[in-house]
Write an enzyme that holds these catalytic residues in place. Structure first.
Site, short mmCIF file in Angstrom:
data_model
loop_
_atom_site.label_atom_id
_atom_site.label_comp_id
_atom_site.label_asym_id
_atom_site.label_seq_id
_atom_site.Cartn_x
_atom_site.Cartn_y
_atom_site.Cartn_z
N LEU A 54 34.87 40.94 43.23
CA LEU A 54 36.21 41.52 43.26
C LEU A 54 36.29 42.71 42.31
O LEU A 54 35.84 42.64 41.17
CB LEU A 54 37.26 40.47 42.86
CG LEU A 54 37.30 39.19 43.70
CD1 LEU A 54 38.45 38.30 43.24
CD2 LEU A 54 37.44 39.50 45.18
N GLY A 94 30.59 32.20 39.56
CA GLY A 94 31.05 32.54 38.22
C GLY A 94 32.01 33.70 38.22
O GLY A 94 31.85 34.64 38.99
N GLY A 95 33.04 33.62 37.37
CA GLY A 95 33.99 34.71 37.25
C GLY A 95 34.62 35.05 38.58
O GLY A 95 35.18 34.20 39.26
N ASP A 96 34.52 36.32 38.96
CA ASP A 96 35.09 36.78 40.23
C ASP A 96 33.99 37.06 41.25
O ASP A 96 34.15 37.88 42.14
CB ASP A 96 35.93 38.03 40.01
CG ASP A 96 35.12 39.17 39.42
OD1 ASP A 96 33.99 38.93 38.95
OD2 ASP A 96 35.61 40.31 39.41
N GLU A 97 32.86 36.37 41.13
CA GLU A 97 31.73 36.58 42.02
C GLU A 97 31.59 35.42 43.00
O GLU A 97 31.59 34.26 42.61
CB GLU A 97 30.43 36.71 41.21
CG GLU A 97 30.42 37.90 40.27
CD GLU A 97 29.14 37.97 39.45
OE1 GLU A 97 28.20 37.21 39.77
OE2 GLU A 97 29.09 38.75 38.49
#
Length: 222
Positions: A54, A94-97
């Site tokens: 994102l 993980g995160g926005d991945e």
């Protein structure tokens, strides 16, 4: 015994799924990827992995708070699942991945079309807690066996394509190609040389004078 069995199943599920989006996590994704690569030669099919990142997600987190950011991640996960076939896998690593595993691929063009469809879907507005949010994403793909024959090689090459997508201004899709590795190595070598040049004071700065053509006087520099 039944309660104990349910508890064990629940623990196994939590160990293999992302607690926020309920998607498979990195461990389960790569387990499925290894299985898919083992099946592909027997069926004479390709396997594709897509990395989807994102754009500017941190801005939303910082301005509207992590609660809204979490809602956005859940909404993105639902959209991605809605566009995939039953046998495909979308995971949050993980995160926005997010990573997507596509099996039974006969033509690489089909992966390109799906990638664009995913990006177009994410561009549609999200209504979350009274906020209308517009986001974009960058996507990249690597195909077995052309771009790697094991999970590590596919991951590395898809990751290389990710940096290429970011360089192109985000909100775009890139397919890995070998020349991307060459460019990445060139950038790395250039950065290393520049760091040594700074340490050795090998860089020289010149100022270009700005002259008033009427008076002939120097009025500044650039």
């Amino acid at each position: 015994i039944s309660e104990r069995k349910k508890s064990v199943e629940r623990l196994n599920y939590l160990a293999s799924h992302d607690s926020l989006t309920d998607l498979p996590n990195r461990t389960l994704f790569y387990d499925r990827l290894r299985q898919a690569l083992a099946r592909a030669p027997r069926r004479n099919r390709q396997v594709a992995i897509l990395f989807l990142d994102l754009d500017r997600f941190k801005v939303i987190n910082d301005t509207l708070g992590h609660d809204v950011g979490d809602l956005l991640l859940k909404a993105v996960a639902e959209r991605l699942k809605g566009l995939l076939r039953q046998g495909d896998t979308v995971a949050r690593v993980g995160g926005d991945e997010f990573t997507i595993l596509l099996e039974e691929i006969s033509r690489s063009e089909d992966v390109a079309k799906l990638s664009q469809k995913l990006l177009d879907s994410i561009c549609q507005p999200f209504l979350l807690n009274g906020h209308e949010l517009f986001i974009t994403a960058s996507a990249e793909k690597a195909l077995y066996p052309h771009d790697g024959e094991d999970p590590d090689a596919l991951h590395k090459n898809a990751d290389t394509a990710m940096y290429r997508a970011k360089e192109q201004g985000r909100n775009n899709y890139q397919h890995y190609s070998p020349d991307m590795n060459v460019k990445a190595l060139e950038h790395l070598a250039l950065e290393t040389h520049l760091r040594h040049a700074l340490e050795r004071e090998e860089l020289l700065l010149h100022y270009q004078p700005q002259v008033n053509l009427t008076t002939g006087r120097i009025i500044g520099t650039e």
